[in-house]
Design a protein around this motif. Sequence first.
Motif, mmCIF file in Angstrom:
data_model
loop_
_atom_site.group_PDB
_atom_site.id
_atom_site.type_symbol
_atom_site.label_atom_id
_atom_site.label_comp_id
_atom_site.label_asym_id
_atom_site.label_seq_id
_atom_site.Cartn_x
_atom_site.Cartn_y
_atom_site.Cartn_z
ATOM 1 N N GLN A 53 0.823 -1.197 0.000
ATOM 2 C CA GLN A 53 0.000 0.000 0.000
ATOM 3 C C GLN A 53 0.860 1.251 0.000
ATOM 4 O O GLN A 53 2.003 1.259 0.495
ATOM 5 C CB GLN A 53 -0.921 -0.004 1.222
ATOM 6 C CG GLN A 53 -1.952 -1.119 1.207
ATOM 7 C CD GLN A 53 -2.826 -1.077 2.435
ATOM 8 O OE1 GLN A 53 -2.390 -1.384 3.527
ATOM 9 N NE2 GLN A 53 -4.076 -0.685 2.241
ATOM 10 N N THR A 54 0.300 2.336 -0.525
ATOM 11 C CA THR A 54 1.012 3.612 -0.531
ATOM 12 C C THR A 54 0.966 4.221 0.861
ATOM 13 O O THR A 54 0.140 3.838 1.702
ATOM 14 C CB THR A 54 0.357 4.569 -1.529
ATOM 15 O OG1 THR A 54 -0.979 4.851 -1.096
ATOM 16 C CG2 THR A 54 0.321 3.951 -2.934
ATOM 17 N N ARG A 55 1.859 5.229 1.097
ATOM 18 C CA ARG A 55 1.836 5.901 2.399
ATOM 19 C C ARG A 55 0.507 6.598 2.615
ATOM 20 O O ARG A 55 -0.024 6.607 3.723
ATOM 21 C CB ARG A 55 2.973 6.928 2.475
ATOM 22 C CG ARG A 55 3.011 7.622 3.853
ATOM 23 C CD ARG A 55 4.016 8.743 3.925
ATOM 24 N NE ARG A 55 4.024 9.301 5.264
ATOM 25 C CZ ARG A 55 3.126 10.172 5.717
ATOM 26 N NH1 ARG A 55 2.122 10.562 4.948
ATOM 27 N NH2 ARG A 55 3.210 10.625 6.971
ATOM 28 N N LYS A 56 -0.095 7.124 1.531
ATOM 29 C CA LYS A 56 -1.378 7.820 1.656
ATOM 30 C C LYS A 56 -2.471 6.868 2.138
ATOM 31 O O LYS A 56 -3.267 7.218 3.018
ATOM 32 C CB LYS A 56 -1.774 8.427 0.299
ATOM 33 C CG LYS A 56 -3.103 9.188 0.349
ATOM 34 C CD LYS A 56 -3.441 9.765 -1.013
ATOM 35 C CE LYS A 56 -4.782 10.488 -0.959
ATOM 36 N NZ LYS A 56 -5.157 11.045 -2.306
ATOM 37 N N ALA A 57 -2.495 5.655 1.572
ATOM 38 C CA ALA A 57 -3.501 4.678 1.979
ATOM 39 C C ALA A 57 -3.300 4.266 3.435
ATOM 40 O O ALA A 57 -4.255 4.123 4.210
ATOM 41 C CB ALA A 57 -3.437 3.447 1.071
ATOM 42 N N LEU A 58 -2.027 4.083 3.827
ATOM 43 C CA LEU A 58 -1.737 3.715 5.212
ATOM 44 C C LEU A 58 -2.124 4.849 6.163
ATOM 45 O O LEU A 58 -2.644 4.614 7.254
ATOM 46 C CB LEU A 58 -0.247 3.379 5.368
ATOM 47 C CG LEU A 58 0.230 2.108 4.643
ATOM 48 C CD1 LEU A 58 1.740 2.011 4.687
ATOM 49 C CD2 LEU A 58 -0.394 0.864 5.277
ATOM 50 N N SER A 72 3.692 12.587 11.330
ATOM 51 C CA SER A 72 5.162 12.591 11.265
ATOM 52 C C SER A 72 5.756 11.217 10.966
ATOM 53 O O SER A 72 6.969 11.062 10.925
ATOM 54 C CB SER A 72 5.736 13.121 12.573
ATOM 55 O OG SER A 72 5.309 12.296 13.656
ATOM 56 N N MET A 73 4.882 10.204 10.789
ATOM 57 C CA MET A 73 5.377 8.835 10.584
ATOM 58 C C MET A 73 5.729 8.580 9.122
ATOM 59 O O MET A 73 5.072 9.071 8.200
ATOM 60 C CB MET A 73 4.321 7.810 11.026
ATOM 61 C CG MET A 73 4.073 7.742 12.505
ATOM 62 S SD MET A 73 2.864 6.435 12.886
ATOM 63 C CE MET A 73 2.668 6.688 14.647
ATOM 64 N N SER A 74 6.753 7.750 8.952
ATOM 65 C CA SER A 74 7.093 7.282 7.621
ATOM 66 C C SER A 74 6.136 6.167 7.222
ATOM 67 O O SER A 74 5.330 5.699 8.038
ATOM 68 C CB SER A 74 8.531 6.756 7.599
ATOM 69 O OG SER A 74 8.618 5.586 8.406
ATOM 70 N N LYS A 75 6.247 5.718 5.979
ATOM 71 C CA LYS A 75 5.394 4.636 5.498
ATOM 72 C C LYS A 75 5.586 3.374 6.356
ATOM 73 O O LYS A 75 4.617 2.720 6.760
ATOM 74 C CB LYS A 75 5.726 4.340 4.039
ATOM 75 C CG LYS A 75 4.927 3.182 3.440
ATOM 76 C CD LYS A 75 5.328 2.967 1.983
ATOM 77 C CE LYS A 75 4.627 1.750 1.404
ATOM 78 N NZ LYS A 75 5.015 1.515 -0.018
ATOM 79 N N ALA A 76 6.855 3.054 6.668
ATOM 80 C CA ALA A 76 7.147 1.859 7.461
ATOM 81 C C ALA A 76 6.594 1.993 8.875
ATOM 82 O O ALA A 76 6.079 1.035 9.461
ATOM 83 C CB ALA A 76 8.658 1.606 7.505
ATOM 84 N N GLU A 77 6.714 3.210 9.442
ATOM 85 C CA GLU A 77 6.207 3.434 10.796
ATOM 86 C C GLU A 77 4.685 3.340 10.844
ATOM 87 O O GLU A 77 4.121 2.827 11.809
ATOM 88 C CB GLU A 77 6.682 4.795 11.299
ATOM 89 C CG GLU A 77 8.177 4.839 11.602
ATOM 90 C CD GLU A 77 8.672 6.247 11.876
ATOM 91 O OE1 GLU A 77 9.692 6.385 12.582
ATOM 92 O OE2 GLU A 77 8.039 7.228 11.381
ATOM 93 N N LEU A 78 4.019 3.867 9.798
ATOM 94 C CA LEU A 78 2.564 3.745 9.744
ATOM 95 C C LEU A 78 2.134 2.288 9.667
ATOM 96 O O LEU A 78 1.196 1.865 10.349
ATOM 97 C CB LEU A 78 2.022 4.507 8.527
ATOM 98 C CG LEU A 78 1.965 6.026 8.642
ATOM 99 C CD1 LEU A 78 1.696 6.649 7.272
ATOM 100 C CD2 LEU A 78 0.894 6.451 9.635
ATOM 101 N N ALA A 79 2.815 1.491 8.840
ATOM 102 C CA ALA A 79 2.488 0.065 8.714
ATOM 103 C C ALA A 79 2.676 -0.648 10.043
ATOM 104 O O ALA A 79 1.856 -1.479 10.461
ATOM 105 C CB ALA A 79 3.352 -0.577 7.637
#
Length: 543
Positions: A53-58, A72-79
């Motif tokens: 998934q994209t960062r926007k979707a996450l 402030s989270m990165s894509k990995a942090e959001l996941a």
Amino acid sequence: MTESCNTPMGFSLGVFFGGAIASALAAYPYQQPINIKRRRDKEGMPMAKEPLQTRKALYEQAQQQGIEGRSSMSKAELAAALERESFEDAHPVVATRIDTFRRLAEAVAAGEFVLRPRVLTGHDRRRHVRQCLREDHETRIAASSEEAEIKFDKLSDSLFSFFRGTALLFYRDMAGDDAWMPTVLTLGDVHPENFGVMPNANNVPIFSVNDFDESYYAPFTWDIKRGAVGFMIAAETEGELKRKQQVNIVRHFVQGYLEDMQRLAREGTEQDEEMRYDNAPKLIRKLFKAADENRAEWLAEDYLDETKSGFRSTEELVPISSRRDEFQKITDRLVKENDIEVPERAKGMRVKDVALRRGQGTASLGLNRYYVLIEGPERDGTDDLIIEYKQARRSALSGLVPPSAFEMDTRAERISHAQTAHLVRGDVFYGHIEFDGLSYMSRERAPFRDDIDLEDLSKSEWKEYADICGRVLARVHALSDESGNIDYDIEPAIMNAIGPPALFTEDIVEFATEAADRVRRDHALFREDHARGAFTQLDIVHR
């Protein structure tokens, strides 16, 4: 045979049959209460990984779930945050052996040679006791109920309380027993403190059985056996009597039952009999006198606030006046759905106040209980009524009795049916109703509702009281074919099934002696487990 329920490995029905060793009965992998959530399809099979998934979707998912700091989270942090949230929100699958014991009861009733949990010893018995109590208190443990902790403390402190509060454990040891014996509407939890004074339909005090929570259609011997063990343990713990005296008390209980059942088989007068002050034995007349209390004084001293318009707040009573209108509607439904003929002393059934009742009972500690104050004719707080709504559960006998045409799986309706059958002219406010998604039974709290003080009984009074309770039990059993669902003449059937009375009595004495010793050993195991924190968690099935 294979399991279709959430049963711990090692306790499938297969271990009960030929060649199985007794210690295998309670063996299952130790299971910690961990919440695990894995993606699976409708058939329970693991699903393929989702596309990346994209960062926007996450971020949008994190926003929906209210995860803080998402901006402030990165894509990995959001996941990672979403995975943690999913882990914390997962609902565990709690282990249950209901279906296993149902099949065990069927096998025993069919005459199969099977091993029972009662043959377990040592650590295997400890694990069986532990899991039975966890399963029996699943809702209360899962909710971290304060009263669940109070209940476990109470069971730990007293052998008699442990016996009273562990009916499921007791009956799992009896699964399928006595299938050839006549079925009656049993009380389900016979012991010396489940007989007492209560109001009848005319608000006159009577003495009879007074707790129908575990009632169920079962062989008549199940009530006798439970009662015999209850009298033996109570005579030891509350009466401080020796084993020889305990055995004599059990004999009086059984003989009282047999003598009155034989009389009722001849006379058939069970529908016309009621134990009131004017016809009660001397010992029970003393209880009637002790229970007698003026209603106005009872209300003022125990329940009402200074204005007498509502409940006062105490450790046991928590007024919830904001729910008064809600309970007015519930009470109106109760009257309508149960066809209650409201007496003049409660005409209008106007709800004045509502309170949550805490800390009452032994087996029912931790279950919801409400008191509803109903305005009396004087409208001055001197003649008000109190209706109790008590949350109902499955009977401990459900799925354990030999299969019959009379099985009942309902909750509060089952309880009110038993009260109606056992007490021909019982409390008019006994009924059943559902609200908040739960099943409740109702009854009136009365100033003269009381049971006997076992600690005050002399040695001779213990025997007399056991005899009286045995006779009362025979009378309520005899009503199973009058106001219950039994479709044949029950009294002669029971007398024919008993055989030689002396043999039957000694069989019950032997059963009670062995069972009381087992309860004592189980209590010791429970106390050790409780001290180690065993009952703060549930058995979870890991997939």
